[in-house]
Design a protein around this motif. Structure first.
Motif, PDB file in Angstrom:
ATOM      1  N   ILE A   1      44.052  10.961  88.390  1.00 42.18           N
ATOM      2  CA  ILE A   1      44.487   9.135  88.437  1.00 42.18           C
ATOM      3  C   ILE A   1      45.729   9.508  87.687  1.00 42.18           C
ATOM      4  N   VAL A   2      45.981   9.603  86.754  1.00 37.23           N
ATOM      5  CA  VAL A   2      47.568   9.293  85.857  1.00 37.23           C
ATOM      6  C   VAL A   2      48.334   9.714  87.334  1.00 37.23           C
ATOM      7  N   THR A   3      48.475  11.038  87.637  1.00 39.89           N
ATOM      8  CA  THR A   3      49.347  11.373  88.056  1.00 39.89           C
ATOM      9  C   THR A   3      50.161  10.736  89.404  1.00 39.89           C
TER      10      THR A   3
ATOM     11  N   ARG B   1      44.320   2.016  89.670  1.00 36.01           N
ATOM     12  CA  ARG B   1      43.819   3.498  89.031  1.00 36.01           C
ATOM     13  C   ARG B   1      42.083   3.905  89.821  1.00 36.01           C
ATOM     14  N   ARG B   2      41.383   2.534  89.917  1.00 34.30           N
ATOM     15  CA  ARG B   2      40.988   2.549  91.346  1.00 34.30           C
ATOM     16  C   ARG B   2      40.165   3.764  92.199  1.00 34.30           C
TER      17      ARG B   2
ATOM     18  N   HIS C   1      45.300   8.189  98.841  1.00 36.17           N
ATOM     19  CA  HIS C   1      45.244   6.639  99.071  1.00 36.17           C
ATOM     20  C   HIS C   1      45.009   6.167  97.081  1.00 36.17           C
ATOM     21  N   MET C   2      45.358   6.839  96.404  1.00 36.95           N
ATOM     22  CA  MET C   2      45.711   6.770  94.859  1.00 36.95           C
ATOM     23  C   MET C   2      47.468   6.666  94.697  1.00 36.95           C
ATOM     24  N   MET C   3      47.980   7.430  96.135  1.00 30.85           N
ATOM     25  CA  MET C   3      49.793   7.050  96.182  1.00 30.85           C
ATOM     26  C   MET C   3      49.630   6.125  96.377  1.00 30.85           C
ATOM     27  N   GLY C   4      49.126   5.032  97.376  1.00 27.92           N
ATOM     28  CA  GLY C   4      49.224   4.261  97.912  1.00 27.92           C
ATOM     29  C   GLY C   4      49.668   3.820  99.321  1.00 27.92           C
ATOM     30  N   ILE C   5      48.996   4.990 100.308  1.00 28.10           N
ATOM     31  CA  ILE C   5      48.543   5.267 101.325  1.00 28.10           C
ATOM     32  C   ILE C   5      47.718   4.063 101.717  1.00 28.10           C
ATOM     33  N   LEU C   6      48.659   3.183 102.537  1.00 21.49           N
ATOM     34  CA  LEU C   6      47.026   2.754 103.409  1.00 21.49           C
ATOM     35  C   LEU C   6      46.333   3.590 104.612  1.00 21.49           C
TER      36      LEU C   6
END
Length: 407
Positions: A188-190, A105-106, A266-271
Motif C-alpha cells: 500500500i505504501v509503495t 491508502r484504502r 487501483h492503488m496506483m490511481g488507475i480507474l
C-alpha cells in the motif's frame, strides 16, 4: 545524449546526430482508437472515455500544489517514516496531501484476501520466473515504449538510473511479497508513493524542453492509457511468457496473480473501469493499447544500454552477452531490435534450447539426464540475477521529485 554511439543511432533510424535527434520534435505516433468496453473491467461499467485523455484528477492538483509551495523536501523527509501498511501517516504533512493519502491508502471494496494469499503462494513457487521476467522482460520492454522511455529519461530519475532501477525493483519485490497487502506489509505504501511520484512528474515534465520537443504532441504525460500500457508490460506480459514457457499454473494461482495486480492498479490511481476483470480481457486490452505502441526511440535505446550495463556491473556470474541473449529470448527479436539489443550467436541458441528443458525439469516434467549441462550455467546466472534484482528493492525510499532531469 551520453553514450549514444553511431551504431545505436543507426538502429533508431537517426540520420541526425545525437543532439539533432533530441532537439527535433518527434512526429506524433498514431494511437489506436479506444474500443475496449468498460463492461470487461473490474467495475463492470463506466463512462467508456478514452483513457488517453484521462489522468489522475485526485492526485494531480494536490501534488502540483505541494511542488509549487516548495513543500517537497519536508514531505519526502516525513514520508521516509511511513514504511508499513498499518502505520498512521506521519504528523506534519500538509493538510491537502494528508487528506488525499488517507483516501488513497484504502483498499478497494472488491479486494479479495483469499486471492491475495493465492498470489503470495504463486510468487513463492514461481519467483525465479517472475523475477527474471520483471527484470529482463518487463524492464527492457519499457524502453520500447517511447512515451515511457521519454518520461523516465527526462524526469529527475533518468539522471540516476541505478537508483531508478532500484526503485522500480521495489515495486516488483513488494507486489510479490507474502505480506504485500497485509497490515505488516508495504505494498500500500509503495503504491501510494508511486501515485504521488506520477502526479509530480505530470506537473513537472511539461516544463522540460527535452520532453516537450520529443513528446509527439502529448502535453501531459502518464495518462490512464499510458499507465495501462505499463501495467500490461508487467502482469499481462509475464503471464503470456509463463504460458509460452509451459510453466504449470493452477487456476487459483492464475486468478491470484491477476488479482494482486488488479488491486495494485487501483492503488496506483488507475480507474476501475480500465482495469481488466479477467486474463481474456487483459489480453484483449493489451492488444489494443500495448502492442501497437511498441517502437524505437533514441531515449529508449540509450536507456537499454544503461540498464544492461548496470545489471552487468552486478556481476554475480552474469556476463553482458548472456544478459543480452536471455533478454532477447524473453522479449523477442522484434523488441530486441527496437531497443538495440546485441545479438549473441553463442548464447542465443543455447538459451533457446536449454531454458525450456530447464523449466520442464524444475516443474518435475522431465528427468535430470535430459537437461544439458550448460543449462545450469544459465539457471545459476538467472537465479543470482533475481536475488540481486529483488534485494535492490530493500531499503529504498520512493521520493517525490521537485525538478526534471538536469540538462
Amino acid at each position: 545524449m551520453d553514450g549514444l554511439s553511431r551504431r545505436r543511432m543507426l538502429i533508431t533510424g537517426g540520420a541526425l546526430g545525437a543532439l539533432g535527434a533530441l532537439g527535433a520534435a518527434s512526429p506524433a505516433q498514431a494511437r489506436p482508437l479506444w474500443t475496449w468496453a468498460p463492461s470487461g473491467s473490474v467495475a463492470g461499467s463506466g463512462a467508456g472515455l478514452d483513457p488517453e485523455w484521462v489522468w489522475d484528477d485526485e492526485a494531480d492538483p494536490v501534488l502540483a500544489a505541494v511542488i509549487d509551495r516548495g513543500d517537497v523536501p519536508k514531505v519526502n523527509e516525513l514520508l521516509r517514516q511511513w514504511t508499513r501498511n498499518d502505520q498512521p501517516l506521519p504528523d506534519g504533512l500538509p493538510a491537502d496531501l494528508r487528506d488525499f493519502m488517507e483516501k488513497a491508502r484504502r483498499m478497494p471494496s472488491w479486494a479479495d484476501p483469499g486471492k491475495l494469499r493465492a498470489a503470495a503462494r504463486f510468487t513463492t513457487k514461481k519467483g525465479i520466473y517472475t523475477g527474471a521476467l520483471y527484470g529482463l522482460g518487463s524492464g527492457l520492454m519499457s524502453t520500447a515504449i517511447p512515451r515511457e522511455a521519454r518520461a523516465v529519461y527526462y524526469s529527475k530519475g533518468g539522471a540516476d538510473m541505478k537508483d531508478r532501477i532500484a526503485k522500480t525493483a521495489k515495486l516488483g519485490y513488494d507486489v510479490g511479497d507474502l505480506d504485500a497487502y497485509q497490515p505488516q506489509g508495504s505494498m500500500i505504501v509503495t503504491a501510494v508513493k508511486t501515485r504521488l511520484v506520477h502526479a509530480a512528474v505530470r506537473h513537472l515534465l511539461p516544463q522540460s524542453p527535452g520532453w516537450s520537443h520529443t513528446s509527439g504532441g502529448q502535453t501531459i504525460p502518464i495518462s490512464q492509457a499510458d499507465m495501462m500500457v505499463t501495467w500490461h508490460s508487467l502482469p499481462t506480459f509475464v503471464m503470456r511468457k509463463l504460458k509460452d514457457w509451459r510453466v504449470p499454473i493452477s487456476a487459483a494461482e492464475s486468478d491470484g496473480f491477476l488479482h494482486v495486480w488488479q488491486v495494485t492498479a487501483h492503488m496506483m490511481g488507475i480507474l476501475d473501469e480500465y482495469i481488466p476483470a479477467s486474463w481474456d480481457e487483459a489480453d484483449a486490452q493489451s492488444r489494443q493499447v500495448l502492442d501497437p505502441v511498441l517502437a524505437s526511440s533514441p531515449e529508449g535505446v540509450e536507456l537499454t544500454d544503461v540498464l544492461l550495463d548496470i545489471v552487468a556491473e552486478l556481476d554475480a556470474g552474469l556476463t553482458r552477452p548472456l544478459i543480452n541473449a536471455f533478454s532477447r529470448y524473453t522479449v523477442g527479436d522484434r523488441i530486441g531490435d527496437l531497443i538495440g539489443l546485441d545479438e549473441e550467436p553463442f548464447w542465443q541458441p543455447l538459451i533457446s534450447a536449454a531454458w525450456p528443458l530447464l523449466v520442464a525439469f524444475r516443474e518435475g516434467l522431465i528427468p535430470l539426464p535430459i537437461v544439458p549441462a550448460a543449462a545450469w550455467t544459465v539457471e545459476e546466472a538467472i537465479r543470482k540475477f533475481v536475488l540481486l534484482f529483488l534485494s535492490e528493492g530493500r531499503g529504498i525510499h520512493l521520493e517525490i521529485p521537485d525538478a526534471n532531469r538536469p540538462s
